[in-house]
Design a protein around this motif. Structure first.
Motif, PDB file in Angstrom:
ATOM      1  N   THR A  34      16.037  13.747  -3.898  1.00  0.00           N
ATOM      2  CA  THR A  34      14.938  14.083  -4.610  1.00  0.00           C
ATOM      3  C   THR A  34      14.137  15.259  -3.636  1.00  0.00           C
ATOM      4  OG1 THR A  34      14.890  11.874  -5.476  1.00  0.00           O
ATOM      5  CG2 THR A  34      12.760  13.252  -5.599  1.00  0.00           C
ATOM      6  N   ILE A  35      13.620  16.089  -4.590  1.00  0.00           N
ATOM      7  CA  ILE A  35      12.699  17.090  -3.778  1.00  0.00           C
ATOM      8  C   ILE A  35      11.472  16.362  -3.083  1.00  0.00           C
ATOM      9  CG2 ILE A  35      11.065  19.102  -4.309  1.00  0.00           C
ATOM     10  CD1 ILE A  35      13.130  19.704  -6.611  1.00  0.00           C
ATOM     11  N   TYR A  36      11.135  16.842  -1.952  1.00  0.00           N
ATOM     12  CA  TYR A  36      10.246  16.014  -1.210  1.00  0.00           C
ATOM     13  C   TYR A  36       8.781  16.014  -1.764  1.00  0.00           C
ATOM     14  CZ  TYR A  36       7.218  15.115   2.881  1.00  0.00           C
ATOM     15  OH  TYR A  36       6.502  14.549   3.583  1.00  0.00           O
ATOM     16  N   ARG A  37       8.547  17.140  -2.672  1.00  0.00           N
ATOM     17  CA  ARG A  37       7.138  17.256  -2.992  1.00  0.00           C
ATOM     18  C   ARG A  37       7.060  16.009  -4.112  1.00  0.00           C
ATOM     19  NH1 ARG A  37       3.985  21.925  -3.333  1.00  0.00           N
ATOM     20  NH2 ARG A  37       4.206  23.352  -1.599  1.00  0.00           N
ATOM     21  N   LYS A  38       8.073  16.002  -4.690  1.00  0.00           N
ATOM     22  CA  LYS A  38       8.178  14.856  -6.019  1.00  0.00           C
ATOM     23  C   LYS A  38       7.862  13.324  -5.234  1.00  0.00           C
ATOM     24  CE  LYS A  38      11.329  17.153  -8.935  1.00  0.00           C
ATOM     25  NZ  LYS A  38      12.503  17.105  -9.769  1.00  0.00           N
ATOM     26  N   LEU A  39       8.320  13.287  -3.937  1.00  0.00           N
ATOM     27  CA  LEU A  39       8.250  11.987  -3.288  1.00  0.00           C
ATOM     28  C   LEU A  39       6.813  11.957  -2.969  1.00  0.00           C
ATOM     29  CD1 LEU A  39      11.662  12.020  -1.432  1.00  0.00           C
ATOM     30  CD2 LEU A  39      10.646  10.546  -3.286  1.00  0.00           C
ATOM     31  N   VAL A  40       6.090  12.939  -2.523  1.00  0.00           N
ATOM     32  CA  VAL A  40       4.833  12.924  -2.060  1.00  0.00           C
ATOM     33  C   VAL A  40       4.018  12.464  -3.309  1.00  0.00           C
ATOM     34  CG1 VAL A  40       2.757  14.091  -1.211  1.00  0.00           C
ATOM     35  CG2 VAL A  40       4.805  14.590  -0.138  1.00  0.00           C
ATOM     36  N   VAL A  41       4.359  13.050  -4.471  1.00  0.00           N
ATOM     37  CA  VAL A  41       3.443  12.640  -5.942  1.00  0.00           C
ATOM     38  C   VAL A  41       3.492  11.145  -6.026  1.00  0.00           C
ATOM     39  CG1 VAL A  41       3.537  12.865  -8.218  1.00  0.00           C
ATOM     40  CG2 VAL A  41       3.880  15.011  -6.891  1.00  0.00           C
ATOM     41  N   MET A  42       4.732  10.515  -5.816  1.00  0.00           N
ATOM     42  CA  MET A  42       4.885   9.094  -5.764  1.00  0.00           C
ATOM     43  C   MET A  42       4.027   8.147  -4.850  1.00  0.00           C
ATOM     44  SD  MET A  42       8.387   6.737  -5.026  1.00  0.00           S
ATOM     45  CE  MET A  42       8.450   7.237  -3.219  1.00  0.00           C
ATOM     46  N   GLN A  43       4.110   9.018  -3.772  1.00  0.00           N
ATOM     47  CA  GLN A  43       3.148   8.111  -2.824  1.00  0.00           C
ATOM     48  C   GLN A  43       1.696   8.408  -2.851  1.00  0.00           C
ATOM     49  OE1 GLN A  43       5.743   6.241  -1.465  1.00  0.00           O
ATOM     50  NE2 GLN A  43       3.866   6.037   0.015  1.00  0.00           N
ATOM     51  N   GLN A  44       1.201   9.420  -3.649  1.00  0.00           N
ATOM     52  CA  GLN A  44      -0.195   9.409  -4.077  1.00  0.00           C
ATOM     53  C   GLN A  44      -0.664   8.543  -4.924  1.00  0.00           C
ATOM     54  OE1 GLN A  44      -0.349  13.353  -6.089  1.00  0.00           O
ATOM     55  NE2 GLN A  44      -0.532  14.508  -4.080  1.00  0.00           N
ATOM     56  N   VAL A  45       0.128   7.984  -5.762  1.00  0.00           N
ATOM     57  CA  VAL A  45       0.124   6.786  -6.705  1.00  0.00           C
ATOM     58  C   VAL A  45      -0.251   5.621  -5.797  1.00  0.00           C
ATOM     59  CG1 VAL A  45       0.747   5.403  -8.572  1.00  0.00           C
ATOM     60  CG2 VAL A  45       1.206   8.068  -8.746  1.00  0.00           C
ATOM     61  N   VAL A  46       0.799   5.407  -4.987  1.00  0.00           N
ATOM     62  CA  VAL A  46       0.863   4.379  -4.033  1.00  0.00           C
ATOM     63  C   VAL A  46      -0.538   4.219  -3.116  1.00  0.00           C
ATOM     64  CG1 VAL A  46       1.916   3.183  -2.185  1.00  0.00           C
ATOM     65  CG2 VAL A  46       3.273   4.021  -3.821  1.00  0.00           C
ATOM     66  N   LEU A  47      -0.937   5.203  -2.822  1.00  0.00           N
ATOM     67  CA  LEU A  47      -2.136   5.368  -1.971  1.00  0.00           C
ATOM     68  C   LEU A  47      -3.398   4.894  -2.716  1.00  0.00           C
ATOM     69  CD1 LEU A  47      -3.576   5.897   0.757  1.00  0.00           C
ATOM     70  CD2 LEU A  47      -3.688   8.460   0.183  1.00  0.00           C
ATOM     71  N   ILE A  48      -3.488   5.257  -3.967  1.00  0.00           N
ATOM     72  CA  ILE A  48      -4.548   4.895  -4.886  1.00  0.00           C
ATOM     73  C   ILE A  48      -4.570   3.471  -5.064  1.00  0.00           C
ATOM     74  CG2 ILE A  48      -5.240   5.169  -7.179  1.00  0.00           C
ATOM     75  CD1 ILE A  48      -4.564   8.089  -7.433  1.00  0.00           C
ATOM     76  N   VAL A  49      -3.286   2.774  -5.227  1.00  0.00           N
ATOM     77  CA  VAL A  49      -3.444   1.243  -5.552  1.00  0.00           C
ATOM     78  C   VAL A  49      -3.794   0.824  -4.232  1.00  0.00           C
ATOM     79  CG1 VAL A  49      -1.764  -0.412  -5.795  1.00  0.00           C
ATOM     80  CG2 VAL A  49      -1.554   1.738  -7.118  1.00  0.00           C
ATOM     81  N   ILE A  50      -3.209   1.251  -3.323  1.00  0.00           N
ATOM     82  CA  ILE A  50      -3.650   0.658  -1.949  1.00  0.00           C
ATOM     83  C   ILE A  50      -5.170   0.790  -1.605  1.00  0.00           C
ATOM     84  CG2 ILE A  50      -3.676   0.838   0.868  1.00  0.00           C
ATOM     85  CD1 ILE A  50      -0.648   1.978   0.347  1.00  0.00           C
ATOM     86  N   LEU A  51      -5.684   1.860  -1.848  1.00  0.00           N
ATOM     87  CA  LEU A  51      -7.094   2.093  -1.816  1.00  0.00           C
ATOM     88  C   LEU A  51      -8.031   1.174  -2.827  1.00  0.00           C
ATOM     89  CD1 LEU A  51      -7.441   5.805  -1.523  1.00  0.00           C
ATOM     90  CD2 LEU A  51      -7.787   4.258   0.374  1.00  0.00           C
ATOM     91  N   LEU A  52      -7.370   0.935  -4.057  1.00  0.00           N
ATOM     92  CA  LEU A  52      -7.791   0.090  -4.807  1.00  0.00           C
ATOM     93  C   LEU A  52      -7.780  -1.357  -4.404  1.00  0.00           C
ATOM     94  CD1 LEU A  52      -9.114  -0.821  -7.755  1.00  0.00           C
ATOM     95  CD2 LEU A  52      -6.927  -0.834  -8.518  1.00  0.00           C
ATOM     96  N   GLU A  53      -6.907  -1.457  -3.746  1.00  0.00           N
ATOM     97  CA  GLU A  53      -6.682  -3.295  -3.071  1.00  0.00           C
ATOM     98  C   GLU A  53      -7.812  -3.106  -2.041  1.00  0.00           C
ATOM     99  OE1 GLU A  53      -3.276  -5.961  -0.918  1.00  0.00           O
ATOM    100  OE2 GLU A  53      -3.216  -3.675  -1.279  1.00  0.00           O
ATOM    101  N   ARG A  54      -8.115  -2.146  -1.195  1.00  0.00           N
ATOM    102  CA  ARG A  54      -9.036  -2.368  -0.426  1.00  0.00           C
ATOM    103  C   ARG A  54     -10.420  -2.326  -0.594  1.00  0.00           C
ATOM    104  NH1 ARG A  54      -8.523  -3.554   4.505  1.00  0.00           N
ATOM    105  NH2 ARG A  54      -6.344  -3.111   4.628  1.00  0.00           N
ATOM    106  N   VAL A  55     -10.648  -1.785  -1.687  1.00  0.00           N
ATOM    107  CA  VAL A  55     -12.072  -1.715  -2.368  1.00  0.00           C
ATOM    108  C   VAL A  55     -12.487  -3.288  -2.897  1.00  0.00           C
ATOM    109  CG1 VAL A  55     -13.678  -1.208  -4.118  1.00  0.00           C
ATOM    110  CG2 VAL A  55     -12.474   0.786  -2.928  1.00  0.00           C
ATOM    111  N   ILE A  56     -11.306  -3.781  -3.525  1.00  0.00           N
ATOM    112  CA  ILE A  56     -11.588  -5.075  -3.930  1.00  0.00           C
ATOM    113  C   ILE A  56     -11.575  -5.966  -2.670  1.00  0.00           C
ATOM    114  CG2 ILE A  56     -10.061  -6.944  -5.133  1.00  0.00           C
ATOM    115  CD1 ILE A  56      -9.053  -4.951  -7.092  1.00  0.00           C
ATOM    116  N   TRP A  57     -10.911  -5.920  -1.692  1.00  0.00           N
ATOM    117  CA  TRP A  57     -11.068  -6.823  -0.599  1.00  0.00           C
ATOM    118  C   TRP A  57     -12.525  -6.535  -0.118  1.00  0.00           C
ATOM    119  CZ3 TRP A  57     -12.097  -5.021   4.408  1.00  0.00           C
ATOM    120  CH2 TRP A  57     -12.326  -6.147   5.447  1.00  0.00           C
TER     121      TRP A  57
END
Length: 224
Positions: free
Chosen positions: A106-129
């Motif tokens: 996979t192209i590296y930029r596409k994987l970074v896009v995937m991780q952007q979604v992951v980071l948003i979910v992590i931040l949502l979890e952090r706010v709820i905590w």
């Protein structure tokens, strides 16, 4: 084909976005989103410090420290947590992306896009905590959304409690999302994708537990 980075649509129209990403040769607007996410992470971690979450080690010496010295320590703590948030966001965005890039087609930029979604979910979890912590006084590793509470009744070792505390419903969703994303955007066999994703998360949970185990020592050494 050019794919325009749109994180929100990844949540609302995931199938469509994955199809577009698979066909895309270039990704546009990625770095702007990265900067925004890094700044958002820094703000959340600075907010945690401002609200006093994790400052118990400073407060323990309240009677021994002058008001001016205490304020300086709090400022350093806030700056330190902001820097930690910046480094944390960078690691989440780029380290797993590099790992998958080296092991997939996979192209590296596409994987970074995937991780952007992951980071948003992590931040949502952090706010709820943060909300749980303010309302119920719960530490992150015994969040109502993690396995830390169950682990605290089974194990006595802090590392094991931190390890299972790092596993939450948000983390399980992340595993599902990354697996789905990689299966749809690569030509690798499904079982290999599952092995890669699970291995990376197991290592991540182990590191999170290790950092949590020494965090008190590091902060104590900084302020004492």
């Amino acid at each position: 084909m050019i794919y325009t980075n749109n994180i929100i649509r990844m949540f609302t129209h995931m199938e469509e976005q994955l199809d577009q990403l698979k066909q895309a040769e270039t990704v546009k607007g990625m770095w702007k989103r990265n900067v925004i996410l890094i700044l958002a992470t820094m703000i959340i971690y600075a907010g945690m410090a401002y609200l006093g979450l994790g400052t118990n080690l400073i407060s323990e010496h309240l009677t021994e420290t002058s008001t001016s010295e205490l304020e300086v320590q709090k400022l350093w703590f806030l700056l330190g947590r902001s820097l930690y948030g910046c480094l944390f966001a960078i690691l989440v965005l780029f380290t797993p992306s590099l790992f998958y890039f080296l092991l997939t087609d996979t192209i590296y930029r596409k994987l970074v896009v995937m991780q952007q979604v992951v980071l948003i979910v992590i931040l949502l979890e952090r706010v709820i905590w943060i909300i749980q912590s303010l309302l119920c006084g719960l530490d992150w590793y015994v969040s109502l959304m993690s396995f830390g509470i169950i682990a605290s009744y089974i194990f006595e070792k802090n590392w094991l409690i931190y390890f299972f505390g790092a596993i939450s419903i948000f983390q399980l969703w992340t595993i599902w999302f990354q697996t789905k994303y990689l299966i749809r955007t690569t030509n690798i066999k499904k079982y290999v994708v599952w092995m890669l994703v699970l291995t990376l998360h197991l290592v991540g949970w182990a590191l999170a537990a290790a950092v949590a185990s020494i965090d008190t020592i590091l902060i104590g050494g900084w302020f004492n």
